[in-house]
Enzyme design. Structure first.
Site, short mmCIF file in Angstrom:
data_model
loop_
_atom_site.label_atom_id
_atom_site.label_comp_id
_atom_site.label_asym_id
_atom_site.label_seq_id
_atom_site.Cartn_x
_atom_site.Cartn_y
_atom_site.Cartn_z
CE LYS A 106 4.73 -72.20 7.65
NZ LYS A 106 5.66 -71.25 7.21
CD GLU A 191 7.61 -66.53 14.41
OE1 GLU A 191 6.96 -65.81 15.28
OE2 GLU A 191 7.73 -66.39 13.62
CG ASP A 202 7.13 -74.62 10.08
OD1 ASP A 202 6.30 -73.98 9.66
OD2 ASP A 202 8.37 -75.15 9.41
CE LYS A 206 7.35 -75.13 6.21
NZ LYS A 206 8.55 -74.72 6.91
N1 LIG Z 1 7.53 -65.39 5.49
C1 LIG Z 1 8.13 -66.28 4.80
O1 LIG Z 1 9.24 -66.64 4.34
C2 LIG Z 1 6.95 -67.41 4.27
C3 LIG Z 1 7.45 -68.42 3.66
C4 LIG Z 1 6.51 -69.39 3.23
C5 LIG Z 1 5.40 -69.35 3.64
N2 LIG Z 1 4.76 -68.08 4.63
C6 LIG Z 1 3.45 -67.89 4.62
O2 LIG Z 1 3.10 -66.66 4.07
C7 LIG Z 1 1.71 -66.17 4.84
C8 LIG Z 1 2.09 -64.58 5.28
O3 LIG Z 1 3.48 -64.61 6.04
P1 LIG Z 1 4.17 -63.33 5.95
O4 LIG Z 1 5.57 -63.53 6.49
O5 LIG Z 1 4.30 -62.28 4.80
O6 LIG Z 1 3.24 -62.57 7.29
P2 LIG Z 1 3.35 -61.13 7.67
O7 LIG Z 1 4.67 -60.39 7.22
O8 LIG Z 1 3.26 -61.30 9.08
O9 LIG Z 1 2.38 -60.46 6.91
C9 LIG Z 1 0.91 -60.70 7.14
C10 LIG Z 1 0.26 -59.67 6.51
O10 LIG Z 1 -1.34 -60.07 6.71
C11 LIG Z 1 -2.25 -59.06 6.94
N3 LIG Z 1 -3.11 -59.48 7.67
C12 LIG Z 1 -2.90 -60.37 8.91
N4 LIG Z 1 -4.12 -60.70 9.51
C13 LIG Z 1 -5.03 -60.20 8.82
C14 LIG Z 1 -6.54 -60.04 8.86
N5 LIG Z 1 -7.08 -60.58 9.72
N6 LIG Z 1 -7.22 -59.49 7.75
C15 LIG Z 1 -6.30 -58.62 6.86
N7 LIG Z 1 -5.03 -58.73 6.55
C16 LIG Z 1 -4.38 -59.39 7.62
C17 LIG Z 1 -1.02 -57.93 7.77
O11 LIG Z 1 -1.72 -56.55 7.66
P3 LIG Z 1 -0.93 -55.54 8.20
O12 LIG Z 1 0.24 -55.41 7.18
O13 LIG Z 1 -1.72 -54.40 8.19
O14 LIG Z 1 -0.52 -55.76 9.72
C18 LIG Z 1 -0.02 -58.21 6.76
O15 LIG Z 1 0.20 -57.35 5.79
C19 LIG Z 1 1.83 -67.05 6.32
O16 LIG Z 1 0.92 -67.94 6.05
C20 LIG Z 1 3.15 -67.80 6.21
O17 LIG Z 1 3.14 -69.20 7.00
C21 LIG Z 1 5.88 -67.16 4.85
#
Ligand SMILES: NC(=O)c1ccc[n+]([C@@H]2O[C@H](COP(=O)([O-])OP(=O)(O)OC[C@H]3O[C@@H](n4cnc5c(N)ncnc54)[C@H](OP(=O)(O)O)[C@@H]3O)[C@@H](O)[C@H]2O)c1
Length: 427
Positions: A106, A191, A202, A206
């Protein structure tokens, strides 16, 4: 027609591992929907050594994004790494390589959506981002497809789960803002730096996405009038409750006479309003269409499987387009030029708390300020505060933002002090 469509995943965290899981566990259903097998071929991460909570199901792990971007057998990139600059760079490079993109990001969409949509179109690529707003709720599809034939007049959303959880606890359990923030941080809902949530940023991002899609105008973050929940007190909630309201952090986007206004603010809604019943970390988006009337989309706003479901549904859409040869689609384009409403055109009811000296003439001074702006009262409550002061709570009839600002400026400081001011919606 390809029998197997290969996906390149960028990010294998909360959402990324959910995407692998949904594609694996719902493989049969997805094959029936699309007519082919959709598999994750490669996954880009930062750290190869990290222990992974979910099996790779045959995908290859790499730290090198080129492994995915330069792999010609991969047609769809799923960006679930988050962040802005790098993610944007990867997505633009994916379009250059004529790949389609699905993202849950987002922050990126709210900041650079227009540029990304143009780049997608220029390359004949699809760009889908259902998961970027309200996680598992298919609200963007609801607006763009479900209500495609209608004219959207107003969107009101509870689109930040953290603040909704906090306000629910404050309302139902009488907790203070500080205590509930600490609890939310302990439970992992908030956080350690909570500002993106509690300051409404945030939710504002949205609302940029929702209003751009809802009104086909390119709304930007700076167009959103944002106010967070830091200053909401227990007393505000109690007095609001006495007058029949519940406090929610609500994003509002409204179109009137061809101009739009978008805001995020702690807002009071009647206890009987459907948004009042949206509790804890749940999200909901209330949409008014000219023809359809009122609709509400409700569900989990985040979480691994809800969010991954939205991401994979976007992948299914892209794969269907590939099979039909109709790619080059995105959710929608801002086809109208943007016109913003003036403060004098933005109407709402307001809830005000004023601490007033218990003296002759004080009430007259208060009403004078409202009469000058031609604002009448819908509800009024006066309670003793201490020996010398009274608590006065007013709910106005509908009035413009400009008028209420002028009232606040003109309140006679000799007699009174303004304590809080909130919008009232949904009556
Ligand atoms: N979590 C939710 O409920 C939710 C809901 C809606 C939207 N989102 C969106 O979805 C996205 C991901 O969220 P998440 O919660 O899944 O995040 P997360 O758990 O922090 O996972 C991020 C992943 O991306 C990898 N990564 C980060 N920076 C990188 C880079 N520069 N190069 C390559 N890989 C990289 C990390 O690698 P490593 O594993 O090696 O550290 C990790 O596997 C975000 O944009 C968030 O706003 C999340």
């Amino acid at each position: 027609v390809k029998e197997v469509i290969a996906v390149g995943l960028v990010g294998f965290g909360t959402v990324g591992s959910g995407v692998v899981r949904i594609l694996h566990e719902h493989r049969e259903k997805i094959r029936r929907e699309t007519g082919c097998d959709v598999i994750v071929k490669k996954i880009v991460v930062r750290d190869m050594e990290k222990e992974r909570a979910y099996p790779l199901h045959g995908a290859e792990l790499t730290t090198c994004v080129e492994d995915v971007l330069e792999d010609e057998s991969i047609n769809v990139i799923v960006e679930v790494m988050g962040g802005i600059q790098e993610a944007k760079d990867y997505i633009l490079r994916a379009f250059d390589a004529k790949k389609h993109v699905v993202t849950a990001n987002k922050d990126l969409l709210a900041m650079h959506g227009e540029e990304l949509l143009k780049a997608a179109a220029a390359n004949g690529s699809d760009l889908y981002y259902e998961a970027s707003v309200a996680g598992g709720i298919p609200i963007l599809r609801g607006l763009v497809d479900g209500l495609a034939s209608d004219r959207i007049q107003k969107v009101m959303g509870i689109v930040n789960g953290t603040t909704n959880y906090m306000l629910t606890k404050m309302t139902e359990e009488g907790m203070s803002y500080e205590d509930v923030l600490q609890e939310a941080q302990r439970l992992g809902f908030a956080e350690s730096d909570p500002s993106a949530d509690v300051d409404g940023l945030d939710a504002a991002r949205k609302m940029v996405i929702l209003s751009t899609l809802g009104f086909s105008m390119q709304v930007s973050f700076d167009d959103v009038d944002v106010q967070g929940i830091r200053s909401v007190t227990q007393k505000d909630l109690q007095l609001a409750s006495q007058l029949g309201y519940v406090m929610k952090l609500i994003g509002t986007a409204e179109e009137k006479d061809g101009a739009v206004a978008v805001s995020v603010a702690p807002t009071l809604v009647p206890k009987s309003h459907p948004l009042a019943g949206v509790r804890n970390e749940y999200n909901a988006v209330y949409v008014y269409g000219e023809a359809v009337g009122q609709t509400m989309f409700y569900g989990p706003g985040a979480g691994q499987l809800p969010t991954a479901t939205a991401v994979v549904s976007d992948v299914v859409t892209v794969v269907k387009h590939m099979r039909l040869g109709t790619t080059g689609k995105a959710m929608s384009f801002a086809s109208r030029s943007k016109v913003l409403q003036e403060d004098s055109d933005i109407y709402s009811k307001y809830f005000l708390r004023v601490h007033m000296k218990d003296e002759t003439g004080a009430f007259l001074a208060l009403t004078k300020s409202f009469v000058q702006e031609n604002i009448s009262f819908d509800k009024i409550l006066q309670l003793p505060l201490d020996d010398a002061k009274a608590e006065v709570v007013i709910v106005t009839h509908s009035t413009s933002k400009k008028q209420i600002q002028q009232v606040c400026e003109s309140l006679d400081s000799q007699y009174m002090e303004m304590v809080s001011l909130y919008r009232v919606e949904g009556e």
